[in-house]
Design an enzyme around this catalytic site. Structure first.
Site, PDB file in Angstrom:
ATOM      1  CE  LYS A 164       7.152  24.167  -7.065  1.00  0.00           C
ATOM      2  NZ  LYS A 164       5.721  24.341  -7.407  1.00  0.00           N
ATOM      3  CB  SER A 187       5.267  21.613  -9.783  1.00  0.00           C
ATOM      4  OG  SER A 187       4.912  22.902  -9.329  1.00  0.00           O
ATOM      5  CB  SER A 224       1.962  23.346  -8.478  1.00  0.00           C
ATOM      6  OG  SER A 224       1.951  23.031  -9.841  1.00  0.00           O
TER       7      SER A 224
END
Length: 469
Positions: A82, A157, A181
């Protein structure tokens, strides 16, 4: 509805990461063959899904020719990190144009832990600006889309990782979870999303100096065993003596559990029809397996949401007003997105609430733990309502409207971040639009084993839907 996926009869087939690693270890396929297949799959779906923040395929090709890490369970398996986590040589832009594309000078601690599992990082995945909202959408570029229906949100996210794992481009990918997330995109993309106990996994770099660490690193997967194998490998690399050892969980337990069923939300709103129906159906499934399921009130003080929101505002304020010090010397505040600005301004209007909010959130760990004197597991939906269409949580929507929508959507997950307790979202439900709907299971601090054992049992009893069917 047009599903976007890359599953085909190449060497990746529909294998999970464990199966791919076994094929590599046996010599049936090479890491280079597997990498080429993954890159071809990414290229097939990426023009629509927009899950890649930075492409690192050239260096990944070099790594695929290097000797495999001995004993690493995912040796040679292509994956993504990420883009809020430092990976040497790639820029860590946090999903924001305000952050310059400066390559990271070194790996951060979690990156080293992730690499110890043997994965080959092919690139960085997208996230919304600073991971502060629950849909991977932007004001300056195309959104990340849900592969089950590209008109819908992929969650956030960790949206880029989720969409590419769900679409079959890579078998598993990194995510981190500061308010849901990992679990939110897992729920809307049909994946397994485990949020571990605080400090079980190496912490996120940006949380090391924070007054309360709410972020847990982890992975998004298509199978329970991939999540279990990742956790066992991560634990071997970085043991945490203060927590009970999980070890490798390989299947269900014979132990029957006391399961508390929660239908209330943090903000008191009613669940939508699909969420209510699927929650009841899964509760019946759990009971049919011999577990005792009894309704319980939401295990949190009514003021919890207000306290969590204030801490969230505080983090946004530090990014917006002190980005040059906490993110990068070349941070460009003029390019901060409207939603982050809105959260920061809300902090300024309520700054005096912050000390009390921190005290209350730190107490939540004890209050959360007390609940498990009566229950082994808590079951709820992962989210307050079904997956929204793109635009509903767009960061360019007027702030007050966007914030109210976000509160309604993120109705369960923040409790585990504040308290530090573990939780897992499992893709056991479906919406009337034939989209995935996640169900959420929480356990006591350090008790990931119970969550994984139950997840194995539920996966066998109600196999997860596959996007390619």
């Amino acid at each position: 509805m047009t599903r976007i996926h890359a599953f085909t009869d190449d060497v990746l087939a529909d294998h999970d990461a464990v199966a791919v690693a076994q094929l590599i270890a046996s010599g049936d396929v090479s890491p280079t063959e597997v990498l080429r297949a993954a890159l071809a799959r990414i290229d097939r779906v990426e023009p629509t899904l927009n899950g890649i923040a930075h492409d690192d395929r050239a260096r990944a090709a070099v790594r695929a020719e290097e000797p495999l890490a001995p004993g690493a369970p995912f040796a040679g398996v292509p994956s993504l990190i990420k883009n809020n986590t430092d990976f040497k040589g790639m820029p860590t832009q946090q999903g924001s144009a305000a952050v310059p594309p400066t390559p990271a000078g070194s790996h951060e601690e979690f990156t080293e832990q992730f690499l110890s599992t043997g994965v080959n990082i092919v690139g960085a995945s997208t996230l919304p600006a600073f991971g502060l909202t629950a849909s991977t959408e932007f004001v300056d570029r195309e959104p990340t889309r849900n592969p089950w229906n590209p008109e819908y949100s992929a969650g956030a996210s960790s949206g880029g990782s989720a969409t590419l794992v769900a679409a079959g481009a890579v078998p598993l990918a990194h995510g981190n979870d500061g308010g849901g997330s990992i679990r939110i995109p897992a729920a809307v993309c049909g994946l397994v999303g485990l949020k571990t106990t605080r400090n079980r996994i190496a912490p996120a770099k940006e949380m090391k100096d924070a007054p309360l660490d709410i972020v847990a690193n982890g992975v998004l997967t298509r199978s329970v065993r991939d999540s279990a194998v990742f956790l066992a490998a991560a634990e071997r690399y970085r043991p945490v003596p203060r927590l009970p050892r999980v070890g490798l969980v390989e299947g269900p337990s014979k132990r029957r559990l006391r399961v508390g069923l929660v239908t209330e939300t943090l903000h008191g709103e009613q669940l939508d029809g699909d969420s209510q129906k699927e929650l009841r159906r899964v509760a019946e499934l759990v009971a049919s397996l011999g577990h005792v399921v009894v309704e319980m009130p939401i295990p949190v003080d009514p003021s919890f949401e207000q306290h969590f929101v204030q801490y969230w505002r505080t983090l946004a304020f530090s990014l917006d007003y002190a980005g040059r010090y906490v993110v990068s010397r070349d941070f460009d505040r003029s390019k901060v997105d409207p939603f982050t600005h809105g959260l920061a301004k809300a902090f300024l209007r309520n700054f005096w609430r912050t000390p009390g909010a921190l005290i209350a959130l730190k107490r939540s760990a004890r209050q959360y733990g007390e609940v498990f004197a009566d229950w082994d597991v808590i079951l709820s939906p992962t989210l307050g309502h079904t997956t929204p269409k793109l635009g509903w949580l767009d960061p360019g929507v007027p702030f007050d409207e966007a914030f109210d929508r976000l509160r309604s959507f993120v109705a369960y997950t923040p409790l585990n971040n504040a308290s530090g307790g573990p939780a897992i979202s499992l893709p056991l439900g479906r919406t009337s639009q034939d989209l995935p709907l996640g169900l959420h299971f929480s356990a006591d601090h350090g008790d990931e084993r119970t969550l994984l054992e139950l997840a194995f049992e539920l996966e066998a009893a109600s196999p997860f839907a596959r996007i390619q069917d």
